[in-house]
Design a protein around this motif. Structure first.
Motif, PDB file in Angstrom:
ATOM      1  N   UNK A 161      59.304  50.688  31.411  1.00 44.13           N
ATOM      2  CA  UNK A 161      58.743  49.714  31.904  1.00 44.13           C
ATOM      3  C   UNK A 161      59.781  48.944  32.861  1.00 44.13           C
ATOM      4  N   UNK A 162      59.260  48.121  33.798  1.00 40.22           N
ATOM      5  CA  UNK A 162      59.900  47.204  34.328  1.00 40.22           C
ATOM      6  C   UNK A 162      61.207  47.903  35.363  1.00 40.22           C
ATOM      7  N   UNK A 163      60.934  48.891  35.783  1.00 39.47           N
ATOM      8  CA  UNK A 163      61.834  49.702  36.385  1.00 39.47           C
ATOM      9  C   UNK A 163      61.574  49.887  37.969  1.00 39.47           C
ATOM     10  N   UNK A 164      62.585  50.075  38.767  1.00 39.29           N
ATOM     11  CA  UNK A 164      62.510  50.162  40.200  1.00 39.29           C
ATOM     12  C   UNK A 164      62.351  51.601  40.620  1.00 39.29           C
TER      13      UNK A 164
ATOM     14  N   UNK B 290      50.010  56.935  40.073  1.00 41.35           N
ATOM     15  CA  UNK B 290      48.844  56.528  40.447  1.00 41.35           C
ATOM     16  C   UNK B 290      48.376  56.105  38.915  1.00 41.35           C
ATOM     17  N   UNK B 291      47.287  55.194  38.963  1.00 39.20           N
ATOM     18  CA  UNK B 291      46.552  54.831  37.774  1.00 39.20           C
ATOM     19  C   UNK B 291      45.779  56.258  37.253  1.00 39.20           C
ATOM     20  N   UNK B 292      45.624  56.214  35.895  1.00 32.32           N
ATOM     21  CA  UNK B 292      46.142  55.678  34.965  1.00 32.32           C
ATOM     22  C   UNK B 292      47.696  56.287  34.519  1.00 32.32           C
ATOM     23  N   UNK B 293      48.329  55.502  33.821  1.00 30.74           N
ATOM     24  CA  UNK B 293      49.929  55.876  33.478  1.00 30.74           C
ATOM     25  C   UNK B 293      50.201  54.883  32.355  1.00 30.74           C
ATOM     26  N   UNK B 294      51.213  55.547  31.805  1.00 34.13           N
ATOM     27  CA  UNK B 294      51.752  54.808  30.690  1.00 34.13           C
ATOM     28  C   UNK B 294      53.194  54.389  30.830  1.00 34.13           C
ATOM     29  N   UNK B 295      53.651  53.320  30.162  1.00 35.40           N
ATOM     30  CA  UNK B 295      55.056  52.726  30.440  1.00 35.40           C
ATOM     31  C   UNK B 295      55.593  52.504  28.986  1.00 35.40           C
ATOM     32  N   UNK B 296      56.922  52.642  28.827  1.00 42.73           N
ATOM     33  CA  UNK B 296      57.483  52.257  27.569  1.00 42.73           C
ATOM     34  C   UNK B 296      58.578  51.217  27.503  1.00 42.73           C
ATOM     35  N   UNK B 297      58.470  50.610  26.582  1.00 40.42           N
ATOM     36  CA  UNK B 297      59.702  49.614  26.334  1.00 40.42           C
ATOM     37  C   UNK B 297      60.394  49.670  24.817  1.00 40.42           C
ATOM     38  N   UNK B 298      61.710  50.002  24.610  1.00 43.07           N
ATOM     39  CA  UNK B 298      62.091  49.904  23.464  1.00 43.07           C
ATOM     40  C   UNK B 298      62.377  48.392  23.151  1.00 43.07           C
ATOM     41  N   UNK B 299      61.446  47.974  22.552  1.00 42.68           N
ATOM     42  CA  UNK B 299      61.685  46.322  22.112  1.00 42.68           C
ATOM     43  C   UNK B 299      62.439  45.925  20.708  1.00 42.68           C
TER      44      UNK B 299
END
Length: 150
Positions: A29-32, A37-46
């Motif tokens: 997530x929040x990466x440069x 393309x949609x759909x895709x998944x993003x991860x964040x180690x919260x």
């Protein structure tokens, strides 16, 4: 002193798993960089470190929480992928694969919508949070006293 837990091992497993059951990409997530393309998944180690004991010891087990969020053009599609993700990580097959990597799946939050307003339209998001138990590679370099003479 050795290194602490290498989160790459867990993330690589998640990347392989998401692709295995969905055929879609998992990115940070929040990466440069290039967005798939949609759909895709993003991860964040919260929550990277949730202690189980108060002792910091060699081979300490602790828990971490990873949030997986599906980015889709349709809210219903996002919910479908989030639900599929939630169920996939509870399967016996995944439990067995995690066991081989010395990772324990503790549980998952219920799936839910996480829509994001982008200037003039919404990006449809849904996801869940996964909780894992891992073992740290930390080793305390303790000076051992072998003999005491009085």
């Amino acid at each position: 002193m050795e290194n602490t837990y290498d989160y790459k091992e867990l993330v690589n497993f998640l990347i392989e798993s998401v692709h295995s059951f969905s055929g879609k990409e998992l990115i940070e997530s929040n990466t440069i960089g290039n967005i798939p393309d949609y759909p895709y998944c993003a991860y964040t180690i919260i929550s990277p470190y949730i202690p189980i004991t108060s002792d910091i010891v060699t081979g300490e087990q602790f828990e971490c929480v990873v949030s997986l969020t599906w980015h889709c053009l349709s809210g219903l599609e996002a919910l479908m992928f989030a639900g599929k993700t939630n169920k996939y990580f509870k399967t016996f097959e995944v439990q067995r694969l995690l066991e081989q990597k010395k990772i324990v799946f503790v549980g998952a939050s219920s799936s839910g919508q996480r829509d994001n307003f982008l200037s003039i339209e919404y990006e449809r998001l849904a996801g869940c949070d996964l909780r894992f138990r891992v073992t740290d590679q930390y080793q305390d370099d303790v000076l051992e006293i072998e003999n005491i003479e009085l």
